[in-house]
Design a protein around this motif. Structure first.
Motif, PDB file in Angstrom:
ATOM      1  N   THR A   5       0.856  -1.175   0.000  1.00 29.23           N
ATOM      2  CA  THR A   5       0.000   0.000   0.000  1.00 29.23           C
ATOM      3  C   THR A   5       0.896   1.229   0.000  1.00 29.23           C
ATOM      4  N   LEU A   6       0.571   2.176  -0.865  1.00 24.86           N
ATOM      5  CA  LEU A   6       1.335   3.412  -0.951  1.00 24.86           C
ATOM      6  C   LEU A   6       0.454   4.601  -0.596  1.00 24.86           C
ATOM      7  N   MET A   7       1.039   5.580   0.050  1.00 24.28           N
ATOM      8  CA  MET A   7       0.377   6.856   0.289  1.00 24.28           C
ATOM      9  C   MET A   7       1.152   7.893  -0.514  1.00 24.28           C
ATOM     10  N   ARG A   8       0.465   8.561  -1.432  1.00 19.69           N
ATOM     11  CA  ARG A   8       1.094   9.614  -2.243  1.00 19.69           C
ATOM     12  C   ARG A   8       0.731  10.970  -1.669  1.00 19.69           C
ATOM     13  N   VAL A   9       1.755  11.744  -1.388  1.00 15.53           N
ATOM     14  CA  VAL A   9       1.578  13.095  -0.850  1.00 15.53           C
ATOM     15  C   VAL A   9       2.411  14.060  -1.688  1.00 15.53           C
ATOM     16  N   PRO A  10       2.099  15.359  -1.653  1.00  9.30           N
ATOM     17  CA  PRO A  10       2.914  16.312  -2.405  1.00  9.30           C
ATOM     18  C   PRO A  10       4.362  16.271  -1.946  1.00  9.30           C
ATOM     19  N   GLY A  11       5.272  16.365  -2.898  1.00 10.90           N
ATOM     20  CA  GLY A  11       6.700  16.344  -2.588  1.00 10.90           C
ATOM     21  C   GLY A  11       7.309  17.723  -2.728  1.00 10.90           C
ATOM     22  N   PRO A  12       8.517  17.884  -2.217  1.00 10.62           N
ATOM     23  CA  PRO A  12       9.198  19.167  -2.356  1.00 10.62           C
ATOM     24  C   PRO A  12       9.610  19.380  -3.823  1.00 10.62           C
ATOM     25  N   PRO A  13       9.579  20.628  -4.307  1.00  8.44           N
ATOM     26  CA  PRO A  13      10.000  20.880  -5.695  1.00  8.44           C
ATOM     27  C   PRO A  13      11.426  20.404  -5.919  1.00  8.44           C
ATOM     28  N   PRO A  14      11.721  19.846  -7.059  1.00 13.18           N
ATOM     29  CA  PRO A  14      10.906  19.705  -8.261  1.00 13.18           C
ATOM     30  C   PRO A  14      10.115  18.406  -8.310  1.00 13.18           C
ATOM     31  N   VAL A  15      10.072  17.644  -7.232  1.00 12.56           N
ATOM     32  CA  VAL A  15       9.340  16.374  -7.186  1.00 12.56           C
ATOM     33  C   VAL A  15       7.838  16.668  -7.154  1.00 12.56           C
ATOM     34  N   MET A  16       7.072  15.952  -7.973  1.00 11.29           N
ATOM     35  CA  MET A  16       5.629  16.178  -8.013  1.00 11.29           C
ATOM     36  C   MET A  16       4.916  15.527  -6.824  1.00 11.29           C
TER      37      MET A  16
END
Length: 65
Positions: A5-16
């Motif tokens: 199971t993965l949780m996707r959260v906003p990343g620091p720039p430049p990572v989306m």
């Protein structure tokens, strides 16, 4: 091999986005809004595993690892 199971959260720039592995099945988590923040909790216990900026997704990995 297992599809975690993965949780996707906003990343620091430049990572989306950033992905974090969670121990339970995706169905065990609830994503909700608390004011300006997204909150991810374990439905059975109410334990909060994330509170922060969104959007947030909880999903099964398509690739085993």
């Amino acid at each position: 091999m297992e599809h975690p199971t993965l949780m996707r959260v906003p990343g620091p720039p430049p990572v989306m986005f950033e992905e974090r592995i969670l121990p339970l099945a995706p169905e065990a988590y609830q994503v909700s809004q608390a004011g300006a923040w997204c909150v991810v909790t374990v439905m059975a216990t109410g334990e909060e595993v994330y509170r922060g900026p969104g959007p947030v997704e909880v999903l099964r990995s398509r690739a085993p690892f």
